[in-house]
Write a protein that holds these residues in place. Structure first.
Motif, PDB file in Angstrom:
ATOM      1  N   PRO A  45      25.202  58.560  56.454  1.00  0.00           N
ATOM      2  CA  PRO A  45      26.110  57.521  56.977  1.00  0.00           C
ATOM      3  C   PRO A  45      25.886  56.152  56.352  1.00  0.00           C
ATOM      4  O   PRO A  45      26.838  55.399  56.148  1.00  0.00           O
ATOM      5  N   VAL A  46      24.638  55.835  56.013  1.00  0.00           N
ATOM      6  CA  VAL A  46      24.364  54.552  55.352  1.00  0.00           C
ATOM      7  C   VAL A  46      25.063  54.519  53.995  1.00  0.00           C
ATOM      8  O   VAL A  46      25.744  53.542  53.652  1.00  0.00           O
ATOM      9  N   GLY A  47      24.923  55.588  53.231  1.00  0.00           N
ATOM     10  CA  GLY A  47      25.566  55.663  51.913  1.00  0.00           C
ATOM     11  C   GLY A  47      27.074  55.605  52.001  1.00  0.00           C
ATOM     12  O   GLY A  47      27.735  54.939  51.195  1.00  0.00           O
ATOM     13  N   LEU A  48      27.643  56.293  52.997  1.00  0.00           N
ATOM     14  CA  LEU A  48      29.101  56.263  53.173  1.00  0.00           C
ATOM     15  C   LEU A  48      29.589  54.862  53.522  1.00  0.00           C
ATOM     16  O   LEU A  48      30.624  54.414  53.009  1.00  0.00           O
ATOM     17  N   CYS A  49      28.845  54.160  54.379  1.00  0.00           N
ATOM     18  CA  CYS A  49      29.227  52.775  54.717  1.00  0.00           C
ATOM     19  C   CYS A  49      29.161  51.878  53.493  1.00  0.00           C
ATOM     20  O   CYS A  49      30.075  51.089  53.244  1.00  0.00           O
ATOM     21  N   LEU A  50      28.073  52.002  52.729  1.00  0.00           N
ATOM     22  CA  LEU A  50      27.937  51.169  51.531  1.00  0.00           C
ATOM     23  C   LEU A  50      29.011  51.487  50.501  1.00  0.00           C
ATOM     24  O   LEU A  50      29.579  50.574  49.883  1.00  0.00           O
ATOM     25  N   LEU A  51      29.320  52.762  50.328  1.00  0.00           N
ATOM     26  CA  LEU A  51      30.380  53.155  49.402  1.00  0.00           C
ATOM     27  C   LEU A  51      31.722  52.575  49.849  1.00  0.00           C
ATOM     28  O   LEU A  51      32.483  52.036  49.037  1.00  0.00           O
ATOM     29  N   PHE A  52      32.008  52.664  51.142  1.00  0.00           N
ATOM     30  CA  PHE A  52      33.267  52.124  51.645  1.00  0.00           C
ATOM     31  C   PHE A  52      33.346  50.619  51.427  1.00  0.00           C
ATOM     32  O   PHE A  52      34.387  50.102  51.001  1.00  0.00           O
ATOM     33  N   ILE A  53      32.260  49.908  51.687  1.00  0.00           N
ATOM     34  CA  ILE A  53      32.248  48.454  51.480  1.00  0.00           C
ATOM     35  C   ILE A  53      32.499  48.126  50.008  1.00  0.00           C
ATOM     36  O   ILE A  53      33.228  47.188  49.686  1.00  0.00           O
ATOM     37  N   LEU A  54      31.944  48.935  49.123  1.00  0.00           N
ATOM     38  CA  LEU A  54      32.106  48.715  47.687  1.00  0.00           C
ATOM     39  C   LEU A  54      33.542  48.953  47.212  1.00  0.00           C
ATOM     40  O   LEU A  54      34.098  48.154  46.450  1.00  0.00           O
ATOM     41  N   VAL A  55      34.151  50.041  47.648  1.00  0.00           N
ATOM     42  CA  VAL A  55      35.489  50.386  47.152  1.00  0.00           C
ATOM     43  C   VAL A  55      36.610  49.787  47.994  1.00  0.00           C
ATOM     44  O   VAL A  55      37.774  49.809  47.579  1.00  0.00           O
ATOM     45  N   ASN A  56      36.286  49.240  49.130  1.00  0.00           N
ATOM     46  CA  ASN A  56      37.281  48.716  50.069  1.00  0.00           C
ATOM     47  C   ASN A  56      38.349  47.828  49.425  1.00  0.00           C
ATOM     48  O   ASN A  56      39.536  48.038  49.659  1.00  0.00           O
ATOM     49  N   PRO A  57      37.986  46.839  48.604  1.00  0.00           N
ATOM     50  CA  PRO A  57      39.033  45.973  48.038  1.00  0.00           C
ATOM     51  C   PRO A  57      39.997  46.699  47.100  1.00  0.00           C
ATOM     52  O   PRO A  57      41.073  46.193  46.810  1.00  0.00           O
ATOM     53  N   PHE A  58      39.613  47.870  46.625  1.00  0.00           N
ATOM     54  CA  PHE A  58      40.439  48.577  45.656  1.00  0.00           C
ATOM     55  C   PHE A  58      41.296  49.674  46.279  1.00  0.00           C
ATOM     56  O   PHE A  58      42.156  50.231  45.608  1.00  0.00           O
ATOM     57  N   ILE A  59      41.081  49.989  47.552  1.00  0.00           N
ATOM     58  CA  ILE A  59      41.880  51.049  48.172  1.00  0.00           C
ATOM     59  C   ILE A  59      43.085  50.512  48.927  1.00  0.00           C
ATOM     60  O   ILE A  59      43.959  51.271  49.297  1.00  0.00           O
ATOM     61  N   PHE A  60      43.102  49.206  49.142  1.00  0.00           N
ATOM     62  CA  PHE A  60      44.239  48.598  49.828  1.00  0.00           C
ATOM     63  C   PHE A  60      45.107  47.854  48.822  1.00  0.00           C
ATOM     64  O   PHE A  60      44.595  47.168  47.937  1.00  0.00           O
ATOM     65  N   PRO A  61      46.423  47.967  48.957  1.00  0.00           N
ATOM     66  CA  PRO A  61      47.308  47.237  48.050  1.00  0.00           C
ATOM     67  C   PRO A  61      47.378  45.755  48.432  1.00  0.00           C
ATOM     68  O   PRO A  61      46.943  45.366  49.518  1.00  0.00           O
ATOM     69  N   ALA A  62      47.912  44.973  47.541  1.00  0.00           N
ATOM     70  CA  ALA A  62      48.146  43.564  47.855  1.00  0.00           C
ATOM     71  C   ALA A  62      49.082  43.492  49.067  1.00  0.00           C
ATOM     72  O   ALA A  62      49.958  44.346  49.232  1.00  0.00           O
ATOM     73  N   PRO A  63      48.896  42.513  49.929  1.00  0.00           N
ATOM     74  CA  PRO A  63      49.758  42.419  51.107  1.00  0.00           C
ATOM     75  C   PRO A  63      51.190  42.056  50.723  1.00  0.00           C
ATOM     76  O   PRO A  63      51.423  41.395  49.709  1.00  0.00           O
ATOM     77  N   ARG A  64      52.118  42.498  51.536  1.00  0.00           N
ATOM     78  CA  ARG A  64      53.535  42.185  51.280  1.00  0.00           C
ATOM     79  C   ARG A  64      53.852  40.731  51.581  1.00  0.00           C
ATOM     80  O   ARG A  64      54.758  40.162  51.015  1.00  0.00           O
ATOM     81  N   SER A  65      53.099  40.173  52.513  1.00  0.00           N
ATOM     82  CA  SER A  65      53.337  38.799  52.936  1.00  0.00           C
ATOM     83  C   SER A  65      52.010  38.044  52.942  1.00  0.00           C
ATOM     84  O   SER A  65      50.955  38.644  53.106  1.00  0.00           O
ATOM     85  N   LYS A  66      52.090  36.754  52.798  1.00  0.00           N
ATOM     86  CA  LYS A  66      50.887  35.915  52.859  1.00  0.00           C
ATOM     87  C   LYS A  66      50.766  35.217  54.211  1.00  0.00           C
ATOM     88  O   LYS A  66      49.994  34.274  54.347  1.00  0.00           O
ATOM     89  N   SER A  67      51.486  35.691  55.210  1.00  0.00           N
ATOM     90  CA  SER A  67      51.491  34.995  56.494  1.00  0.00           C
ATOM     91  C   SER A  67      50.366  35.412  57.436  1.00  0.00           C
ATOM     92  O   SER A  67      50.022  34.666  58.351  1.00  0.00           O
ATOM     93  N   ALA A  68      49.760  36.571  57.234  1.00  0.00           N
ATOM     94  CA  ALA A  68      48.708  37.040  58.137  1.00  0.00           C
ATOM     95  C   ALA A  68      47.476  36.148  58.035  1.00  0.00           C
ATOM     96  O   ALA A  68      47.123  35.668  56.952  1.00  0.00           O
ATOM     97  N   TRP A  69      46.809  35.953  59.164  1.00  0.00           N
ATOM     98  CA  TRP A  69      45.612  35.120  59.216  1.00  0.00           C
ATOM     99  C   TRP A  69      44.568  35.615  58.214  1.00  0.00           C
ATOM    100  O   TRP A  69      43.984  34.820  57.468  1.00  0.00           O
ATOM    101  N   ALA A  70      44.312  36.920  58.175  1.00  0.00           N
ATOM    102  CA  ALA A  70      43.290  37.470  57.288  1.00  0.00           C
ATOM    103  C   ALA A  70      43.663  37.254  55.822  1.00  0.00           C
ATOM    104  O   ALA A  70      42.792  36.948  54.994  1.00  0.00           O
ATOM    105  N   THR A  71      44.924  37.400  55.492  1.00  0.00           N
ATOM    106  CA  THR A  71      45.375  37.175  54.114  1.00  0.00           C
ATOM    107  C   THR A  71      45.162  35.726  53.724  1.00  0.00           C
ATOM    108  O   THR A  71      44.631  35.424  52.647  1.00  0.00           O
ATOM    109  N   ARG A  72      45.562  34.813  54.600  1.00  0.00           N
ATOM    110  CA  ARG A  72      45.383  33.390  54.306  1.00  0.00           C
ATOM    111  C   ARG A  72      43.899  33.039  54.189  1.00  0.00           C
ATOM    112  O   ARG A  72      43.510  32.206  53.363  1.00  0.00           O
TER     113      ARG A  72
END
Length: 148
Positions: A45-72
């Motif tokens: 589970p430690v390795g899976l968490c670290l792997l997910f943290i590493l690849v996380n920015p690459f598995i999600f597409p760019a947001p459709r809008s820049k209005s969300a708090w997290a996006t901003r």
């Protein structure tokens, strides 16, 4: 063609990326805490968490809008880091990261309650930092349309 860095930041600015990364950091504390129960198998589970943290920015597409708090928050963070200044937001980010260290150590030692307290402190410091970055983004976006 977008550079690797641009792709990284585009994925990071997706709200799902932000929220799952925050959850994964808490999950890492829980995974480290599983050592007392799982023994060496806790590496899975430690390795899976670290792997997910590493690849996380690459598995999600760019947001459709820049209005969300997290996006901003992420867009503000990218611009803020260009400044390379030691200031309150930088201190919040560092303190948040440092709070995870005792959380991980306490989790490994089997002190789950204490680990949870430090993990929550780290989370709230990180949320404070992200809120600062979202407000910074709003200020610079209001100042110049090309800044957003």
């Amino acid at each position: 063609m977008a550079s690797w860095i641009d792709r990284h930041w585009a994925g990071r600015s997706n709200p799902w990326c932000v929220y799952t990364r925050l959850a994964a950091a808490l999950g890492l504390v829980a995974a480290v805490g599983s050592y007392r129960t799982l023994g060496p198998d806790a590496a899975i589970p430690v390795g899976l968490c670290l792997l997910f943290i590493l690849v996380n920015p690459f598995i999600f597409p760019a947001p459709r809008s820049k209005s969300a708090w997290a996006t901003r928050a992420v867009l503000g963070q990218r611009r803020w880091r260009e400044r390379r200044a030691w200031d309150r937001p930088t201190l919040l980010r560092i303190l948040s990261a440092l709070a995870y260290l005792p959380a991980l150590i306490l989790a490994f030692e089997g002190m789950r309650g204490e680990a949870a307290v430090f993990a929550l402190v780290a989370l709230f410091l990180k949320l404070g930092y992200l809120d600062w970055m979202a407000r910074f983004h709003d200020r610079i976006a209001g100042a110049s349309p090309e800044a957003a």
